[in-house]
Design a protein around this motif. Structure first.
Motif, mmCIF file in Angstrom:
data_model
loop_
_atom_site.group_PDB
_atom_site.id
_atom_site.type_symbol
_atom_site.label_atom_id
_atom_site.label_comp_id
_atom_site.label_asym_id
_atom_site.label_seq_id
_atom_site.Cartn_x
_atom_site.Cartn_y
_atom_site.Cartn_z
ATOM 1 N N ARG A 196 1.149 -0.662 0.211
ATOM 2 C CA ARG A 196 0.025 -0.167 0.300
ATOM 3 C C ARG A 196 0.721 1.007 0.097
ATOM 4 N NH1 ARG A 196 -4.154 -1.917 4.911
ATOM 5 N NH2 ARG A 196 -5.169 -3.596 3.820
ATOM 6 N N ARG A 197 2.217 1.417 0.328
ATOM 7 C CA ARG A 197 2.863 2.475 0.259
ATOM 8 C C ARG A 197 2.767 3.274 1.775
ATOM 9 N NH1 ARG A 197 4.337 3.213 -6.262
ATOM 10 N NH2 ARG A 197 4.805 0.712 -6.716
ATOM 11 N N ASN A 198 2.156 2.732 2.468
ATOM 12 C CA ASN A 198 1.833 3.500 3.530
ATOM 13 C C ASN A 198 2.538 4.026 4.678
ATOM 14 O OD1 ASN A 198 -0.568 4.805 2.879
ATOM 15 N ND2 ASN A 198 -2.226 3.536 2.965
ATOM 16 N N GLN A 199 3.965 3.655 4.446
ATOM 17 C CA GLN A 199 4.636 2.995 5.530
ATOM 18 C C GLN A 199 5.073 4.419 6.336
ATOM 19 O OE1 GLN A 199 9.108 2.040 4.308
ATOM 20 N NE2 GLN A 199 7.526 0.299 2.657
ATOM 21 N N THR A 200 5.146 5.611 6.349
ATOM 22 C CA THR A 200 4.753 7.275 6.720
ATOM 23 C C THR A 200 3.825 7.515 6.949
ATOM 24 O OG1 THR A 200 4.700 8.029 4.752
ATOM 25 C CG2 THR A 200 6.581 7.464 5.344
ATOM 26 N N ALA A 201 2.607 6.543 7.581
ATOM 27 C CA ALA A 201 1.655 6.496 6.938
ATOM 28 C C ALA A 201 1.103 6.525 9.571
ATOM 29 C CB ALA A 201 -0.317 5.926 7.003
ATOM 30 N N VAL A 202 0.928 7.126 9.729
ATOM 31 C CA VAL A 202 0.336 8.178 11.778
ATOM 32 C C VAL A 202 -0.989 7.920 11.467
ATOM 33 C CG1 VAL A 202 0.883 9.441 12.973
ATOM 34 C CG2 VAL A 202 2.961 9.180 11.521
ATOM 35 N N PHE A 203 -1.731 8.534 10.780
ATOM 36 C CA PHE A 203 -3.112 8.531 11.674
ATOM 37 C C PHE A 203 -3.903 7.832 10.633
ATOM 38 C CE2 PHE A 203 -1.306 12.415 12.306
ATOM 39 C CZ PHE A 203 -1.743 12.912 13.849
ATOM 40 N N ARG A 204 -5.001 7.187 11.008
ATOM 41 C CA ARG A 204 -5.834 5.971 10.362
ATOM 42 C C ARG A 204 -6.802 7.550 9.732
ATOM 43 N NH1 ARG A 204 -7.470 1.458 14.058
ATOM 44 N NH2 ARG A 204 -7.916 3.781 15.464
ATOM 45 N N THR A 205 -7.083 8.325 9.927
ATOM 46 C CA THR A 205 -7.977 9.501 9.495
ATOM 47 C C THR A 205 -7.262 9.795 8.099
ATOM 48 O OG1 THR A 205 -6.727 11.344 10.364
ATOM 49 C CG2 THR A 205 -8.898 10.637 11.007
ATOM 50 N N ARG A 206 -8.325 10.793 6.826
ATOM 51 C CA ARG A 206 -8.322 11.076 6.115
ATOM 52 C C ARG A 206 -8.640 11.874 5.297
ATOM 53 N NH1 ARG A 206 -11.273 5.961 2.343
ATOM 54 N NH2 ARG A 206 -12.506 6.632 4.169
ATOM 55 N N VAL A 207 -8.112 12.975 3.827
ATOM 56 C CA VAL A 207 -8.587 13.957 3.549
ATOM 57 C C VAL A 207 -10.000 14.060 4.069
ATOM 58 C CG1 VAL A 207 -8.112 15.444 1.761
ATOM 59 C CG2 VAL A 207 -6.160 14.668 2.574
ATOM 60 N N GLY A 208 -10.440 15.210 4.376
ATOM 61 C CA GLY A 208 -11.997 15.525 4.326
ATOM 62 C C GLY A 208 -12.527 15.010 5.667
ATOM 63 N N ASP A 209 -11.890 13.888 6.751
ATOM 64 C CA ASP A 209 -12.548 13.690 7.396
ATOM 65 C C ASP A 209 -12.678 14.784 8.377
ATOM 66 O OD1 ASP A 209 -12.904 11.415 6.350
ATOM 67 O OD2 ASP A 209 -10.912 10.506 7.432
ATOM 68 N N ILE A 210 -13.905 14.495 9.325
ATOM 69 C CA ILE A 210 -14.143 15.851 10.488
ATOM 70 C C ILE A 210 -12.818 15.424 11.427
ATOM 71 C CG2 ILE A 210 -15.729 16.684 11.934
ATOM 72 C CD1 ILE A 210 -17.724 15.487 10.739
ATOM 73 N N VAL A 211 -12.265 16.538 11.677
ATOM 74 C CA VAL A 211 -11.546 16.635 13.022
ATOM 75 C C VAL A 211 -12.070 17.523 13.794
ATOM 76 C CG1 VAL A 211 -8.935 17.464 13.401
ATOM 77 C CG2 VAL A 211 -9.002 16.367 11.372
ATOM 78 N N LEU A 212 -12.085 17.454 15.567
ATOM 79 C CA LEU A 212 -12.408 18.936 16.244
ATOM 80 C C LEU A 212 -11.206 19.451 16.845
ATOM 81 C CD1 LEU A 212 -16.008 16.877 17.716
ATOM 82 C CD2 LEU A 212 -15.573 18.543 15.420
ATOM 83 N N VAL A 213 -11.529 20.194 17.255
ATOM 84 C CA VAL A 213 -10.435 21.060 18.364
ATOM 85 C C VAL A 213 -10.917 21.825 19.331
ATOM 86 C CG1 VAL A 213 -8.355 22.253 17.965
ATOM 87 C CG2 VAL A 213 -8.722 21.168 16.046
ATOM 88 N N ASP A 214 -10.376 21.294 20.222
ATOM 89 C CA ASP A 214 -10.859 22.247 21.432
ATOM 90 C C ASP A 214 -10.777 23.798 21.665
ATOM 91 O OD1 ASP A 214 -12.027 19.642 22.618
ATOM 92 O OD2 ASP A 214 -10.197 19.213 23.426
#
Length: 386
Positions: A196-214
């Motif tokens: 999959r060539r995702n050796q550097t991937a840290v998060f399971r989220t993708r572009v376009g997913d919702i992110v909440l910042v307090d």
């Protein structure tokens, strides 16, 4: 606390009452998990795939702690694993530095903490790797059971841990078998990452997913119900139904209003029009005062009977006493008017009433139910006439 701060950081004393909110749309889902209600859990799952996967992990963790075998069996079939960490909500995966250590616990650890022997047996039967699954502190299920003094669970886990895995040519100790299986799984995961060539991937989220910042985004942990969270505008216009059935001049009117739209009336023909040819002379002679004299219980029974026992028109089906009591007709010579006068019901209403009573004997064939209805109707006719 969840964000790794202590009570003193919030200036709270021991014994203070705290109110903790849950994610919007999760109230009914969490209630179903606590009760072990599989159908309720299925109904209130989220529509977003990452959130659904997280909900399945949470549900399996709660089912393991409470001992709900039926719910856990369904979750295992849906892909949830007892050795998988629960983790955090997909909206908050970016804040890894503030994760609580308990998010690394697995459902098998929850079963060990609570001493759920049947859940441990089910999980180990599903995957033998549960025996060596470690939490954030490096504890296995056996060590947790020893810590919390669950004697039955300790005996079972020790027996499993020191058992042998039989092969055709040689037996293999369980500990070595688990290490070999973990090594194979790790190799398979590395191969998948390379493909999959995702050796550097840290998060399971993708572009376009919702992110909440307090402090910057609108909070989504206000304990709203499932349907309140699904509806974007709670104050939007809704469809309101007024009195569902309005009997006016023998007709039923259904009114529906939405916003400023005009009401729409759906008029149905009177109930007795289909049987006008034969029932008309009888209805003319019945006075209005006699209808008022009927008690409320009889009216309710007749309405229920009309819904339960649909009969063909009177022109096809003769009154029941026409078939059942020909002798009484000649001996007593009762007329339809005299029967209605004494009983307060027309012959057709009387037939519907007793057919509904006879239909309660569901274990009997329909012909026997009809015979019971005839017997009851015969007594109801003969008694007032005599």
């Amino acid at each position: 606390m969840y964000d790794c701060n202590t009570l003193s950081d919030y200036q709270l004393d021991i014994g203070t009452l705290l109110h903790m909110d849950v994610w919007d749309g999760w109230k009914e889902f969490l209630t179903g998990c606590l009760l072990g209600n599989k159908y309720k859990v299925q109904r209130y799952l989220s529509k977003e795939k990452p959130v659904v996967n997280y909900q399945k992990r949470v549900a399996l963790y709660m089912a393991a702690f409470c001992g709900h075998l039926q719910l856990s069996a369904w979750l295992l079939r849906q892909g949830a694993r007892p050795t998988e960490e629960v983790g955090v909500h997909p909206y908050r995966e970016w804040c890894q530095s503030n994760h609580h250590p308990d998010v690394a616990k697995c459902p098998v650890h929850a079963a060990a903490d609570a001493g759920q022997l049947m859940m441990l047996k089910a999980f180990i039967n599903y995957s033998i790797l549960c025996l060596e699954c470690q939490n954030s502190a490096g504890q296995t299920p056996l060590q947790l059971c020893i810590q919390y003094k669950h004697k039955d669970c300790v005996l079972y886990l020790v027996t499993k841990m020191w058992s042998m895995v039989s092969y055709p040519n040689f037996p293999l100790p369980m500990k070595i078998y688990i290490k070999l299986k973990l090594w194979l799984l790790k190799a398979q995961n590395n191969i998948c990452r390379i493909k999959r060539r995702n050796q550097t991937a840290v998060f399971r989220t993708r572009v376009g997913d919702i992110v909440l910042v307090d402090g910057f985004t609108k909070p989504k942990m206000t304990s709203k119900g499932f349907y309140q969270a699904m509806v974007k505008d709670a104050g939007s216009k809704r469809l309101r139904l007024n009195n569902l059935f309005q009997h006016r001049q023998g007709a039923c009117c259904l009114k529906a209003s939405e916003g400023d739209q005009k009401g729409v009336n759906l008029k149905l023909p009177p109930l007795g029009d289909a049987n006008k040819s034969t029932d008309k002379p009888q209805r003319k002679k019945r006075s209005r005062k006699k209808n008022v004299s009927l008690c409320n219980e009889e009216n309710m029974d007749q309405n229920m009977c009309l819904a339960r026992v649909p009969l063909p028109p009177i022109s096809i089906l003769k009154p029941h006493h026409y078939y059942s009591i020909p002798d009484a007709k000649f001996l007593l010579n009762p007329s339809l008017e005299s029967f209605s006068e004494h009983s307060g019901r027309t012959p057709r209403e009387n037939a519907i009433y007793y057919l509904a009573l006879a239909s309660a004997f569901k274990e009997k064939p329909w012909l026997q139910q009809l015979s019971i209805a005839r017997t009851l109707a015969k007594k109801s006719i003969c008694k007032p006439v005599c």
